[in-house]
Write a protein that holds these residues in place. Structure first.
Motif, PDB file in Angstrom:
ATOM      1  N   LYS C  35      -0.836   9.485  -1.859  1.00  9.83           N
ATOM      2  CA  LYS C  35      -0.134  10.381  -2.145  1.00  9.83           C
ATOM      3  C   LYS C  35       0.140  11.741  -1.390  1.00  9.83           C
ATOM      4  N   THR C  36      -1.737  12.377  -1.094  1.00 15.02           N
ATOM      5  CA  THR C  36      -1.637  13.463  -0.542  1.00 15.02           C
ATOM      6  C   THR C  36      -1.276  13.212   1.138  1.00 15.02           C
ATOM      7  N   SER C  37      -1.596  11.438   1.788  1.00 16.31           N
ATOM      8  CA  SER C  37      -1.182  11.337   3.708  1.00 16.31           C
ATOM      9  C   SER C  37       0.297  11.675   3.409  1.00 16.31           C
TER      10      SER C  37
ATOM     11  N   ARG E 120     -17.850   3.919   3.332  1.00 17.34           N
ATOM     12  CA  ARG E 120     -16.938   5.282   3.769  1.00 17.34           C
ATOM     13  C   ARG E 120     -17.808   5.871   3.989  1.00 17.34           C
ATOM     14  N   SER E 126      -9.594  10.262  -1.133  1.00 15.68           N
ATOM     15  CA  SER E 126      -8.556  10.891  -1.450  1.00 15.68           C
ATOM     16  C   SER E 126      -9.235  11.835  -2.916  1.00 15.68           C
ATOM     17  N   GLY E 128      -9.339  11.694  -6.082  1.00 16.73           N
ATOM     18  CA  GLY E 128     -10.250  11.057  -6.774  1.00 16.73           C
ATOM     19  C   GLY E 128     -10.696   9.887  -6.831  1.00 16.73           C
ATOM     20  N   GLU E 129     -10.827   9.647  -5.201  1.00 17.09           N
ATOM     21  CA  GLU E 129     -11.837   8.804  -5.197  1.00 17.09           C
ATOM     22  C   GLU E 129     -13.119  10.146  -4.967  1.00 17.09           C
TER      23      GLU E 129
HETATM   24  N1  LIG Z   1      -8.762  10.535   7.308  1.00 19.42           N
HETATM   25  C1  LIG Z   1      -8.916   9.252   6.358  1.00 19.42           C
HETATM   26  N2  LIG Z   1      -9.434   8.091   7.184  1.00 19.42           N
HETATM   27  C2  LIG Z   1      -9.231   6.928   6.564  1.00 19.42           C
HETATM   28  N3  LIG Z   1      -8.751   6.976   5.169  1.00 19.42           N
HETATM   29  C3  LIG Z   1      -8.239   8.070   4.895  1.00 19.42           C
HETATM   30  C4  LIG Z   1      -8.272   9.054   5.349  1.00 19.42           C
HETATM   31  N4  LIG Z   1      -8.232  10.374   4.266  1.00 19.42           N
HETATM   32  C5  LIG Z   1      -7.796   9.115   3.480  1.00 19.42           C
HETATM   33  N5  LIG Z   1      -7.987   8.264   3.999  1.00 19.42           N
HETATM   34  C6  LIG Z   1      -7.280   7.077   2.266  1.00 19.42           C
HETATM   35  O1  LIG Z   1      -5.971   6.781   2.552  1.00 19.42           O
HETATM   36  C7  LIG Z   1      -5.741   6.668   0.887  1.00 19.42           C
HETATM   37  C8  LIG Z   1      -4.867   7.530   1.274  1.00 19.42           C
HETATM   38  O2  LIG Z   1      -5.529   9.093   0.564  1.00 19.42           O
HETATM   39  P1  LIG Z   1      -4.861   9.919  -0.293  1.00 19.42           P
HETATM   40  O3  LIG Z   1      -5.886  11.022  -0.036  1.00 19.42           O
HETATM   41  O4  LIG Z   1      -3.480   9.857   0.367  1.00 19.42           O
HETATM   42  O5  LIG Z   1      -4.335   9.411  -1.729  1.00 19.42           O
HETATM   43  P2  LIG Z   1      -3.694   9.978  -3.155  1.00 19.42           P
HETATM   44  O6  LIG Z   1      -3.020   9.296  -3.481  1.00 19.42           O
HETATM   45  O7  LIG Z   1      -4.131  10.907  -3.102  1.00 19.42           O
HETATM   46  O8  LIG Z   1      -4.925  10.105  -3.880  1.00 19.42           O
HETATM   47  P3  LIG Z   1      -5.705  11.228  -5.254  1.00 19.42           P
HETATM   48  O9  LIG Z   1      -5.117  10.980  -6.256  1.00 19.42           O
HETATM   49  O10 LIG Z   1      -6.714   9.939  -5.695  1.00 19.42           O
HETATM   50  O11 LIG Z   1      -5.516  12.507  -4.350  1.00 19.42           O
HETATM   51  C9  LIG Z   1      -6.833   6.720   0.363  1.00 19.42           C
HETATM   52  O12 LIG Z   1      -7.586   5.311   0.406  1.00 19.42           O
HETATM   53  C10 LIG Z   1      -8.137   7.418   1.215  1.00 19.42           C
HETATM   54  O13 LIG Z   1      -9.535   6.585   1.078  1.00 19.42           O
END
Ligand SMILES: Nc1ncnc2c1ncn2[C@@H]1O[C@H](COP(=O)(O)OP(=O)(O)OP(=O)(O)O)[C@@H](O)[C@H]1O
Ligand SMILES: Nc1ncnc2c1ncn2[C@@H]1O[C@H](COP(=O)(O)OP(=O)(O)OP(=O)(O)O)[C@@H](O)[C@H]1O
Ligand code: MOO
Ligand SMILES: [Mg+2]
Ligand SMILES: [Mg+2]
Lengths: 231, 227, 209, 227, 209
Positions: C35-37, E120, E126, E128-129
């Protein structure tokens, strides 16, 4: 073979002393350890009690200072070389022969005049004495640029930063970028001498042998090959 | 040796001008080295560091070659503007600036690298151009490094000796800063007292610079240190 | 349509495709789904491998057409998952960073209950206070659309309602299209006009709609 | 002038030893200056900066007074251990270390100040003592500054001239590092070629140091830069 | 009683007094009331103006008796409101920072669903992670009690349950007394054995129980 003596030599004597040390070593002696720096730095090391045997100074005043403090072995002080003071300029510059007083001042004072710092470096002191004697110092003084040492003054002329410079003949000799346009009469300044002495602290017997070697005709010839006037 | 007050004034003039002149250049270089990726970056980095590695005397000599009337820079200055920096305080300032630059760049670069990029990103989404984000976020947050760099540079400037004397010689009233006066005094038998006096002034000057900069850093850092 | 998004990101591990009208669209997906991505890519902070982003018909990114607007020209009002306040500016200056003038300041500060914090340094704010300031900062930057990454996390119930009311009032006044990330399905259903689900890829598998 | 390879070897020995010897001292000083509050901190700060401000020649002279057989440190060394550092590479190393120290401290201090204290707090709640938190959190996160400091220090060490020649003179094979060899060559009529050659080696050495340190910083920084 | 706390903090602006038995105690209060400050004081990161902190009869702080244990001797398992992972250590090394050995690692990682993240860097997690890793790190440090500052914010429903189950299983296995901060009253009622409310002081007025 006896332990090598430690010889403190003024930076301007370094090459000549190297030659002498090599020759001495070829003759089967331990090669002296040569330490070089400005005469003032070496003299201060001696004052501080540095473990050395011989001192070759480019500055008689520092040798005097050490002597006054009884840091020299009595009777060991001698003049190992002499020098001459000359005026250098870029090739093609007219000779200064015969100029004195105001006319000399006019020429030398036209641009910056490069010389070693009269306040601190012997070559500068000699230069100031000579120009004063010749009646040009007061007029020239404002244009004088004081270099850290003679070589730096020479470099200023070589690079066109100054049209004239006052340096030792030994320095002028090897440069292709300048020409000697005049030499100061030896009596226009205090004698340019390089005093040598053994230090009172020295316990190394080979120090005295090397001192004698430098003063011998063999040693003197080696210094002469580097452009120094000998005794 | 000219009078003490004159020497101190000249030293401050040279050190201050060199530091101020270096600041923008150093900050730009630090930013480029910290945040940009480009081929030849190591070369730029190396060139910036050169004056630190090469003995000051050689730096002074290179400056002399460049700024002498026959040199590439000096020739232009002389022909076009009719000025020369040789034997002038301007030349001493150039020497001081060149020697101070690598120290300033390093300190600033470290601070820039420590700024959280996510804050710059936040600024961008709020409508700030790359430059505005740099000026309003990166720069203020890197201020401790900027001040540290400035102090280091100033201290180095007012201590600079080798390059200065080789480049512009010791001309009382023009290029004779404190270190040059100290050196001259050291060369003379019995000059110790003068050396101590001059060295004490040197030390006091940079102590003042130090205290002022610490105070500035503290002021600038009031808000910082936690996201 | 308001958000027309088709993206592949993070070496193909995250992808998203949706085309939704204005109003509040909830982006709903488990932790780590991307989501954040996706929000980062829409805001221009992350360059996708391929795809396009169009908001209200304006193309912000299109790998085929080689369009890639810098973040500052996308006019996103982005509230980050972490607050990202500028630590060297007081709350007031943070709020006004993206604003043209301070005309809206008082109103937004009151809505978010942060009026008494205006002279504070961000360092001294509690978690929820910082979040509210971040929301205010985004609202005051006059964005063309809003990206809200869990804006209500670490807000108590009363503040949550206030914040939502603030967002809703901005939406109603300006009709800004909004993408809002949340983990809470109840909240999603209460706040959103529609819900887009990003398939989970918690264990690293690629996510799809 | 002794052979080139010997000069380079000696320069590396002196620069390397000085840098390694300084590292722990510099890091401790940097930590104290960055994280502790105590009266007289400015004085300590000033003392650390001294060698930067005071002309190298004076620093060399002070070292000479301290380490000479009659001096406070030299006397002890001579009487208890029967060693002297004058005219020895050990003396050159001392001079290089003293000159490099302020640069190293500054770089490290900047990096330590940039470490988020909240991470140290987290380490404490996980059972780490103040020292363990420092060693496992502060120090690794400050590594970019440590490396930057080490490079600056090394570069300064292998460029150090004034203090060295004043303190231990130019003794081929013992204290004649590259800068002293360059100076000696500059003293000789027609020595320019040798100067350029030696300067080129100087520059290459520090370029290598620079590249290596950049690589180390990048390696060390893999994980960093976002909480 | 398990948590015997009586504190005045932040120049008197925050104060808290409660004496509760073991199990999970919910600290419930609006944003800015001082919940994080109280947890910081119990963990030893903030020195209160006066008062005392006793956990399971052990005195951690007592202004009258001049007791003030350093944080590392208080043995708190503190999950911060922000994750505070060590950025220079991989997830695995973060988890093990306070652990004696890696015996519990696999179990905790599975419970929190972070097994695939062990290699990692924190930077790539992310929101939540990161939160889940922070929870695991605290659990693995063998604490005497737990301080959880909104541990469930930014976790999706499934993860929330997993995390709660992890916390609950640790509680049941070890009986660790736990202080848990949340904004969500429903959650508070579901998870807590009892609720302590810190009176609001959002506008800077002192908070009381
Ligand atoms: N700089 C990075 N390099 C490699 N992988 C990444 C990087 N940033 C995020 N990720 C991975 O990409 C995936 C999506 O991350 P993202 O932050 O978009 O998730 P999210 O849906 O916002 O999660 P949350 O609800 O926990 O915030 C995750 O598996 C995360 O570990
Ligand atoms: N360093 C500080 N200096 C001054 N005030 C502070 C500081 N840190 C926090 N505060 C203030 O103290 C009060 C309590 O903060 P705290 O972080 O404990 O709140 P909280 O209950 O955890 O709130 P939230 O739910 O928003 O995280 C707030 O008003 C906050 O602004
Ligand atoms: O030591 Mo010198 O030879 O006076 O420059
Ligand atoms: Mg997220
Ligand atoms: Mg909080």
């Amino acid at each position: 073979q006896r332990a090598a003596p430690t010889v403190l030599a003024a930076a301007s004597m370094q090459e000549a002393m190297n030659d002498a040390a090599d020759a001495w070593a070829r003759a089967g002696h331990a090669r002296p350890v040569l330490a070089s720096a400005a005469s003032s730095a070496l003299a201060r090391q001696i004052e501080a009690g540095a473990p050395a045997d011989l001192f070759v100074s480019a500055d008689a005043e520092w040798m005097d200072a050490l002597q006054r403090r009884n840091l020299l072995a009595p009777g060991s002080r001698a003049i190992v070389a002499r020098g001459r003071l000359v005026v250098v300029a870029p090739p093609g510059t007219a000779s200064l022969n015969g100029k004195r007083g105001a006319s000399l001042a006019r020429v030398l004072g036209a641009g910056p005049l490069a010389m070693a710092d009269p306040a601190s470096v012997p070559a500068g002191r000699y230069g100031q004495q000579a120009l004063t004697r010749m009646g040009a110092w007061d007029a020239v003084a404002p244009r004088v640029v004081r270099a850290e040492n003679v070589r730096a003054a020479l470099a200023l002329v070589e690079r066109g930063a100054a049209p004239y410079g006052i340096v030792y003949a030994t320095d002028a000799r090897a440069s292709t970028r300048v020409r000697v346009v005049g030499a100061f009469p030896p009596n226009s300044h205090a004698p340019i001498v390089y005093p040598l002495a053994r230090l009172a602290r020295s316990r190394n017997p080979s120090a005295e042998s090397f001192r004698r070697y430098l003063l011998s005709s063999t040693g003197q010839a080696i210094l002469a090959r580097r452009g120094f006037l000998t005794r | 040796m000219s009078d003490l007050a004159g020497i101190v004034r000249l030293t401050l003039l040279v050190g201050g001008t060199a530091t101020l002149a270096c600041l923008p250049v150093a900050f730009l270089l630090a930013w480029v080295l910290a945040r940009w990726r480009f081929p030849g970056k190591v070369v730029l980095d190396a060139i910036v560091h050169l004056p630190l590695v090469v003995p000051p005397v050689v730096t002074g000599w290179v400056l002399l070659l460049a700024f002498a009337p026959a040199g590439p820079v000096g020739g232009v200055l002389e022909r076009w503007f009719g000025v020369s920096v040789l034997f002038r305080w301007t030349g001493a300032t150039i020497a001081a600036a060149v020697m101070a630059l690598p120290l300033m760049v390093r300190a600033m670069r470290l601070s820039i690298e420590a700024v959280d990029r996510r804050l710059e990103q936040a600024a961008r989404t709020l409508g700030a151009s790359r430059w505005r984000a740099y000026a309003t976020v990166t720069l203020p947050l890197a201020l401790p490094g900027v001040f540290a760099g400035a102090v280091l540079g100033f201290a180095r400037s007012i201590g600079e000796f080798g390059a200065t004397i080789t480049f512009v010689s010791n001309v009382p009233g023009e290029t004779q800063t404190l270190p040059l006066a100290i050196y001259a005094a050291l060369q003379q038998p019995g000059g110790e007292q003068q050396v101590w006096r001059l060295a004490a002034i040197s030390v006091s000057l940079s102590l003042v610079a130090l205290v002022v900069s610490e105070a500035l850093v503290r002021r600038a850092g009031r808000g910082t240190h936690v996201l | 349509m308001s958000f027309d998004v088709d993206l592949t990101l993070r070496d193909g591990r995250v992808s998203a495709r949706f085309d939704v009208p204005g109003g509040v669209t909830i982006l709903f997906a488990p932790s780590g789904a991307g989501k954040t991505s996706v929000l980062d890519a829409i805001a221009g902070l992350l360059t996708p491998e391929r795809g396009h982003v169009r908001v209200d018909g304006r193309t912000l990114f299109d790998s085929a057409a080689r369009v890639n607007l810098p973040p500052e020209r996308r006019r996103a009002g982005y509230v980050f998952q972490d607050a990202r306040l500028f630590p060297h500016r007081r709350v007031r200056a943070n709020l006004l960073y993206g604003a043209r003038d301070d005309s809206g300041l008082a109103e937004v500060a009151d809505l978010l209950g942060i009026r008494h914090l205006l002279a504070r340094w961000p360092r001294t704010l509690s978690g929820g206070e910082a979040k509210r300031v971040a929301i205010g900062r985004a609202l005051l930057s006059r964005p063309d659309f809003l990206l809200l990454d869990e804006p209500l996390a670490s807000l108590d119930a009363a503040r949550r309602d206030d914040a939502m009311r603030a967002i809703a009032s901005v939406r109603d006044a300006t009709g800004l299209p909004t993408l809002l990330v949340t983990h809470d399905r109840a909240e999603a259903e209460r706040l959103g006009d529609r819900i887009v689900e990003l398939a989970g890829c918690d264990d690293g598998a690629p996510g799809e709609i």
